[in-house]
Motif scaffolding. Structure first.
Motif, PDB file in Angstrom:
ATOM      1  N   HIS A   1      20.798  11.228 -22.462  1.00  0.00           N
ATOM      2  CA  HIS A   1      19.514  11.835 -22.118  1.00  0.00           C
ATOM      3  C   HIS A   1      19.596  13.364 -21.987  1.00  0.00           C
ATOM      4  O   HIS A   1      18.574  14.022 -21.909  1.00  0.00           O
ATOM      5  CB  HIS A   1      18.928  11.210 -20.843  1.00  0.00           C
ATOM      6  N   TRP A   2      20.784  13.935 -22.007  1.00  0.00           N
ATOM      7  CA  TRP A   2      20.944  15.388 -21.932  1.00  0.00           C
ATOM      8  C   TRP A   2      21.034  16.047 -23.312  1.00  0.00           C
ATOM      9  O   TRP A   2      20.898  17.270 -23.422  1.00  0.00           O
ATOM     10  CB  TRP A   2      22.211  15.742 -21.141  1.00  0.00           C
ATOM     11  N   HIS A   3      21.273  15.291 -24.368  1.00  0.00           N
ATOM     12  CA  HIS A   3      21.539  15.877 -25.683  1.00  0.00           C
ATOM     13  C   HIS A   3      20.428  16.817 -26.147  1.00  0.00           C
ATOM     14  O   HIS A   3      20.696  17.960 -26.530  1.00  0.00           O
ATOM     15  CB  HIS A   3      21.778  14.791 -26.729  1.00  0.00           C
TER      16      HIS A   3
ATOM     17  N   THR B   1      27.850  14.664 -23.524  1.00  0.00           N
ATOM     18  CA  THR B   1      27.295  14.295 -22.224  1.00  0.00           C
ATOM     19  C   THR B   1      26.609  12.934 -22.313  1.00  0.00           C
ATOM     20  O   THR B   1      26.577  12.316 -23.382  1.00  0.00           O
ATOM     21  CB  THR B   1      26.239  15.323 -21.789  1.00  0.00           C
ATOM     22  N   GLN B   2      25.987  12.536 -21.230  1.00  0.00           N
ATOM     23  CA  GLN B   2      25.133  11.354 -21.259  1.00  0.00           C
ATOM     24  C   GLN B   2      23.995  11.611 -22.253  1.00  0.00           C
ATOM     25  O   GLN B   2      23.534  12.747 -22.407  1.00  0.00           O
ATOM     26  CB  GLN B   2      24.562  11.069 -19.869  1.00  0.00           C
TER      27      GLN B   2
ATOM     28  N   LYS C   1      17.981  18.454 -24.623  1.00  0.00           N
ATOM     29  CA  LYS C   1      17.822  19.678 -23.822  1.00  0.00           C
ATOM     30  C   LYS C   1      18.955  20.666 -24.094  1.00  0.00           C
ATOM     31  O   LYS C   1      18.720  21.855 -24.326  1.00  0.00           O
ATOM     32  CB  LYS C   1      17.767  19.314 -22.343  1.00  0.00           C
ATOM     33  N   ILE C   2      20.187  20.179 -24.104  1.00  0.00           N
ATOM     34  CA  ILE C   2      21.325  21.082 -24.295  1.00  0.00           C
ATOM     35  C   ILE C   2      21.374  21.606 -25.718  1.00  0.00           C
ATOM     36  O   ILE C   2      21.699  22.780 -25.945  1.00  0.00           O
ATOM     37  CB  ILE C   2      22.649  20.399 -23.885  1.00  0.00           C
TER      38      ILE C   2
ATOM     39  N   TYR D   1      26.683  23.393 -17.256  1.00  0.00           N
ATOM     40  CA  TYR D   1      26.735  23.678 -18.691  1.00  0.00           C
ATOM     41  C   TYR D   1      26.079  25.000 -19.058  1.00  0.00           C
ATOM     42  O   TYR D   1      26.419  25.627 -20.060  1.00  0.00           O
ATOM     43  CB  TYR D   1      26.121  22.532 -19.506  1.00  0.00           C
TER      44      TYR D   1
END
Length: 194
Positions: free
Chosen positions: A114-116, A111-112, A118-119, A95
């Motif tokens: 737990h990534w929201h 995304t999954q 951070k991204i 990404y």
């Protein structure tokens, strides 16, 4: 449709949660101001079931809203390749390559969960508007970090909570308040797939 109208529409008019900036736009957020006839470049991060549904919707709006899907990303090659074929966009496994693309105006994050967080923060730092699937974050602290980033950047963030913003809940409440259902003793909501 002008870029300004599209960003307003995409940023949550009636469809989701909008965190409005309270500070003036920074120089970074002005990095790519487009004219009314310029294409809006979109990068999609996470192109599984929900991400692909978003891609199909964006493809349907491509001409009317002047959108180009510029990049798709998924860690699973099969999904990445399928999304790239569907959209004719460049496919990425990482990404961060999408966020490095200075032509992209906004990213869609599906995304999954737990990534929201951070991204979102990294996209804001890259100067890109964000649409993310729910939940925005997993903790209050993470949510506060996101709000701070949105306010500092002047960028738009929308969190996809369409399932909670349709009129079924308001209608049910009205039926209860109006006594249509009688005295309600208990209520249960179930959402089941397959």
């Amino acid at each position: 449709t002008s870029r300004r109208k599209f960003i307003k529409k995409a940023a949550g008019v009636g469809a989701g949660m909008l965190i409005a900036p309270t500070l003036p736009l920074t120089a970074k957020s002005y990095r790519r101001i487009l004219g009314a006839n310029d294409r809006i470049m979109v990068g999609a991060i996470g192109v599984g079931g929900m991400g692909t549904a978003h891609l199909e919707a964006l493809l349907g709006m491509s001409d009317s809203d002047n959108i180009t899907l510029a990049a798709v990303c998924d860690v699973w090659d099969k999904r990445k390749d399928k999304a790239a074929a569907l959209t004719k966009a460049k496919g990425y496994k990482d990404y961060e390559r999408v966020l490095e693309n200075k032509d992209i105006d906004y990213v869609l994050i599906a995304t999954q969960e737990h990534w929201h967080h951070k991204i979102i923060l990294e996209a804001m730092d890259a100067g890109q508007h964000v649409y993310t699937e729910k939940p925005m974050t997993h903790t209050i602290k993470e949510a506060q970090e996101v709000v701070k980033a949105v306010n500092a950047s002047g960028l738009k963030l929308q969190v996809g909570v369409q399932g909670m913003s349709d009129d079924s809940y308001i209608t049910a409440r009205k039926y209860i308040e109006d006594g249509v259902l009688g005295t309600v003793q208990m209520a249960q909501i179930v959402y089941s797939r397959n």
